[in-house]
Design an enzyme around this catalytic site. Structure first.
Site, short mmCIF file in Angstrom:
data_model
loop_
_atom_site.label_atom_id
_atom_site.label_comp_id
_atom_site.label_asym_id
_atom_site.label_seq_id
_atom_site.Cartn_x
_atom_site.Cartn_y
_atom_site.Cartn_z
N ARG A 189 26.74 49.15 -61.85
CA ARG A 189 25.72 48.30 -62.61
C ARG A 189 24.79 47.62 -61.70
O ARG A 189 23.75 47.56 -61.96
CB ARG A 189 26.38 47.66 -63.55
N ASN A 191 33.28 35.43 -62.69
CA ASN A 191 33.54 36.60 -63.68
C ASN A 191 32.68 37.78 -63.06
O ASN A 191 33.14 38.99 -63.42
CB ASN A 191 33.40 36.31 -64.93
N GLY A 201 27.15 29.86 -64.37
CA GLY A 201 28.46 29.20 -64.33
C GLY A 201 28.57 28.04 -65.44
O GLY A 201 27.92 28.41 -66.35
N GLY A 202 29.41 27.18 -65.48
CA GLY A 202 29.75 26.35 -66.15
C GLY A 202 28.98 25.02 -66.39
O GLY A 202 27.88 24.77 -65.57
N ASP A 203 29.58 23.85 -66.81
CA ASP A 203 28.82 22.66 -66.68
C ASP A 203 28.64 21.93 -65.50
O ASP A 203 27.64 21.15 -65.46
CB ASP A 203 29.69 21.55 -67.60
N GLY A 220 26.77 23.13 -63.55
CA GLY A 220 25.34 23.60 -63.57
C GLY A 220 24.51 22.46 -64.01
O GLY A 220 23.20 22.35 -63.66
N GLU A 272 22.18 29.67 -66.05
CA GLU A 272 22.61 30.31 -67.16
C GLU A 272 24.12 29.73 -67.27
O GLU A 272 24.93 29.85 -66.35
CB GLU A 272 22.87 31.71 -66.77
N CYS A 295 30.81 34.73 -70.45
CA CYS A 295 30.03 33.72 -71.18
C CYS A 295 29.72 34.18 -72.48
O CYS A 295 29.27 33.47 -73.58
CB CYS A 295 28.76 33.19 -70.42
N THR A 296 29.34 35.62 -72.55
CA THR A 296 28.87 36.24 -73.90
C THR A 296 30.16 36.66 -74.78
O THR A 296 29.95 37.51 -75.84
CB THR A 296 28.10 37.58 -73.62
N1 LIG Z 1 25.53 31.99 -68.93
C1 LIG Z 1 26.13 32.81 -68.20
O1 LIG Z 1 25.60 33.64 -67.90
C2 LIG Z 1 27.61 32.38 -67.59
C3 LIG Z 1 28.52 31.47 -67.80
N2 LIG Z 1 29.53 31.11 -67.22
C4 LIG Z 1 30.26 29.90 -67.53
O2 LIG Z 1 30.96 29.61 -66.45
C5 LIG Z 1 32.23 29.03 -66.56
C6 LIG Z 1 33.28 29.65 -65.80
O3 LIG Z 1 32.89 30.09 -64.55
P1 LIG Z 1 33.35 29.42 -63.28
O4 LIG Z 1 33.03 30.19 -61.88
O5 LIG Z 1 34.44 28.53 -63.23
O6 LIG Z 1 31.96 28.20 -63.21
P2 LIG Z 1 31.96 26.95 -62.37
O7 LIG Z 1 30.59 26.18 -62.79
O8 LIG Z 1 32.88 26.26 -62.22
O9 LIG Z 1 31.38 27.67 -61.08
C7 LIG Z 1 30.17 28.57 -61.02
C8 LIG Z 1 29.64 28.55 -59.52
O10 LIG Z 1 29.32 27.20 -58.92
C9 LIG Z 1 29.63 26.92 -57.99
N3 LIG Z 1 29.78 25.42 -58.00
C10 LIG Z 1 30.49 24.68 -58.44
N4 LIG Z 1 30.00 23.10 -58.27
C11 LIG Z 1 29.14 23.39 -57.18
C12 LIG Z 1 28.26 22.40 -56.59
N5 LIG Z 1 28.67 21.15 -56.52
N6 LIG Z 1 27.75 22.97 -55.32
C13 LIG Z 1 27.57 24.19 -55.27
N7 LIG Z 1 28.12 25.24 -55.92
C14 LIG Z 1 29.01 24.63 -56.99
C15 LIG Z 1 31.11 27.70 -58.00
O11 LIG Z 1 31.83 27.67 -56.73
P3 LIG Z 1 33.53 27.80 -56.56
O12 LIG Z 1 33.80 28.97 -57.31
O13 LIG Z 1 33.78 27.38 -55.26
O14 LIG Z 1 34.05 26.50 -57.26
C16 LIG Z 1 30.70 28.78 -58.55
O15 LIG Z 1 30.36 29.77 -57.30
C17 LIG Z 1 32.39 29.03 -68.04
O16 LIG Z 1 31.91 27.91 -68.73
C18 LIG Z 1 31.41 30.10 -68.33
O17 LIG Z 1 30.91 30.15 -69.74
C19 LIG Z 1 30.16 32.00 -66.60
C20 LIG Z 1 29.60 33.46 -66.46
C21 LIG Z 1 28.17 33.56 -66.66
O1 LIG Z 2 28.35 35.34 -67.73
C1 LIG Z 2 28.71 36.11 -68.36
O2 LIG Z 2 29.78 36.51 -68.63
C2 LIG Z 2 27.96 37.41 -68.18
O3 LIG Z 2 26.53 36.95 -68.06
C3 LIG Z 2 27.72 38.13 -69.43
O4 LIG Z 2 27.69 39.53 -69.14
P1 LIG Z 2 28.14 40.91 -70.19
O5 LIG Z 2 27.62 40.58 -71.35
O6 LIG Z 2 27.37 41.93 -69.57
O7 LIG Z 2 29.49 40.80 -69.97
#
Ligand SMILES: NC(=O)C1=CN([C@@H]2O[C@H](COP(=O)(O)OP(=O)(O)OC[C@H]3O[C@@H](n4cnc5c(N)ncnc54)[C@H](OP(=O)(O)O)[C@@H]3O)[C@@H](O)[C@H]2O)C=CC1
Ligand SMILES: O=C(O)[C@H](O)COP(=O)(O)O
Length: 442
Positions: free
Chosen positions: A62, A115, A191-193, A195, A210, A244-245
């Site tokens: 993909r 993920n 990522g998560g919060d 962000g 996102e 996230c979806t």
């Molecule tokens: N809306 C969307 O498209 C998506 C949203 N998510 C959300 O993300 C969360 C889970 O994913 P997760 O990976 O745990 O999310 P995190 O927010 O913990 O991490 C996301 C990324 O940010 C990095 N990061 C965190 N803090 C910092 C900082 N201060 N400076 C630089 N980089 C940083 C992490 O590094 P490290 O891994 O080293 O901690 C990782 O690469 C869930 O809440 C989920 O919903 C996830 C995927 C897609």
């Molecule tokens: O953050 C995620 O989990 C992805 O952006 C969702 O992508 P997907 O719907 O293709 O799994």
């Protein structure tokens, strides 16, 4: 880090002078290399984040398709400029021409989550590169080996030194140093919060954030319940709910809730649970802290009176899938994002109740509605305050050229190939001033 940003800035200046067709050619080459190396990269995903083997290969393929599509879309978007004439605005004559086109921003910082370490890196890297930017990637800790192999494909494709760099470091040791670096001209984060904090400190740079989601699935009384149940399973349990979806709350109308829950329950029993290597449906979640968090949500719901259709079972980070019924607003699972194999169900009396629940969430990523009445579907879709609503299907980001965005705490800006190219460029205008007004055929 300073050295890496200096190199990125220097490489970007040279890259901006590379003709667009050559940039596209290089991207196609990287895509081909990614496909050639799909098995080894997929194996990393299996080992690092326990993504089922088949899904891991799909993620890499993909991503290669994403790069090819971006190269083609970039050629179309970036080859078009605009020429504006002034005499449409009151008081002006035709004595100027405004030529505008899109220019790169400079250095893009890309931060993907665990993920999709490959796909959500590529979805930032490819639009940045086609538009003439340099990229610095901070891969997720879990998934960084897969991400580094993917970046190596860009290097093998001949992208110049310094143009794409990766920094792997413990976030705790990093503080704000990376995300507030003065050389950054754009941040694309998934990522998560964390962000939200990054966005607040970012300053004057364009942001594409996102973040989390609590995607609701509203099932109306006239819905095809087999279709709804199949999508709840797929939407809720793919990659063990770590999307996230993912469907993160089901809002089922009272009149059909029993039937729907029965159907979902039958399907939950058929899910295989085990290691990713053998393509189990449910695999271990990413970390012990994540498993503990999920367990906390289940225990809270159970203690407050929710019905667990399956016995709670956990071995290490492996949590068996659970359908949690009769969920109420005072339970944490109603509002928090588990990122695990759990599907909570709330029974609703009216459509409005479902919509109101969805809109009360701090998240607003996606949602879905199941009904056989397209008029009701559209009315519910309009009423749901989320970035996307799927009618009769589970939430999903793809196909990857579709716009993808969240409201409220789910994000800033919009993804999708076209949107990302626009976001990673800026409009530049040159105005040619003529000594006299000039009209053709006049
Ligand atoms: N809306 C969307 O498209 C998506 C949203 N998510 C959300 O993300 C969360 C889970 O994913 P997760 O990976 O745990 O999310 P995190 O927010 O913990 O991490 C996301 C990324 O940010 C990095 N990061 C965190 N803090 C910092 C900082 N201060 N400076 C630089 N980089 C940083 C992490 O590094 P490290 O891994 O080293 O901690 C990782 O690469 C869930 O809440 C989920 O919903 C996830 C995927 C897609
Ligand atoms: O953050 C995620 O989990 C992805 O952006 C969702 O992508 P997907 O719907 O293709 O799994």
């Amino acid at each position: 880090m300073d050295h890496m940003f200096d190199a990125a800035r220097e490489a970007q200046r040279a890259w901006a002078r590379v003709p667009l067709w050559r940039r596209a050619e290089a991207l196609h080459k990287a895509a081909a290399l990614l496909k050639q190396n799909k098995d080894v990269i997929a194996e990393c995903l299996v080992k690092e984040v326990a993504k089922p083997a088949k899904d891991s290969v799909t993620e890499v393929v993909r991503s290669a398709d994403f790069i090819d599509y971006t190269a083609e879309e970039g050629i179309r978007i970036l080859s078009e400029g605009k020429c504006l004439v002034p005499d449409s605005f009151p008081g002006n004559e035709r004595n100027k021409l405004c030529l505008s086109s899109r220019i790169p921003l400079g250095v893009v910082l890309a931060i993907p989550p665990f993920n999709y370490p490959v796909n959500l890196s590529v979805s930032k890297i490819a639009p940045a590169l086609i538009a003439g930017n340099a990229v610095v990637v901070k891969p997720p800790m879990q998934g960084s080996v897969a991400a580094l192999h993917m970046i190596q494909c860009f290097h093998l494709a001949g992208f110049p030194k310094g143009l794409i760099s990766a920094i792997t470091i413990k976030v705790a040791d990093l503080g704000d140093a990376l995300t507030t670096h003065p050389a950054i001209n754009c941040i694309s984060f998934t990522g998560g919060d964390s962000g939200i904090a990054i966005a607040k400190r970012a300053g004057m740079v364009p942001l594409q954030m996102e973040l989390g989601g609590k995607d609701a699935c509203i099932v109306l009384d006239d819905a095809d319940l087999d279709l709804a149940a199949a999508n709840i399973i797929k939407g809720g349990f793919s990659f063990s709910g770590q999307r996230c979806t993912a469907v993160k709350i089901v809002l089922a109308m009272d009149t059909i809730a029993n039937k729907l829950v029965e159907k979902v329950n039958v399907k939950v029993a058929r899910l295989s649970v085990g290691p990713p290597e053998v393509d189990s449906d449910i695999t271990p979640v990413v970390s012990e802290s994540s498993a503990d968090f999920i367990e906390g949500l289940v225990m809270d719901a159970r203690q407050k009176g929710a019905k667990l259709w399956q016995e709670y079972r956990r071995e290490g980070n492996l949590i068996w899938p659970i359908l949690i019924d009769n969920v109420r607003p005072d339970m944490r699972i109603t509002w928090e994002e588990p990122f695990g194999p759990i599907i909570p169900v709330i029974r609703i009396r009216t459509i409005e109740e479902g919509v109101q629940h969805c809109n009360s969430s701090r998240y607003g990523l996606q949602g879905c509605v199941f009904t056989n009445n397209i008029h009701r579907a559209l009315i519910v879709s309009d009423a749901m305050e989320t970035g996307t609503v799927q009618i009769n299907s589970a939430p999903a980001r793809g196909p990857d050229h579709f716009p993808f965005q969240g409201l409220r705490d789910s994000g800033i800006g919009s993804q999708g190939i076209t949107n990302s190219i626009h976001m990673m460029t800026k409009v530049k205008s040159t105005v040619i001033n003529l000594p006299v007004s000039s009209y053709t055929m006049g």
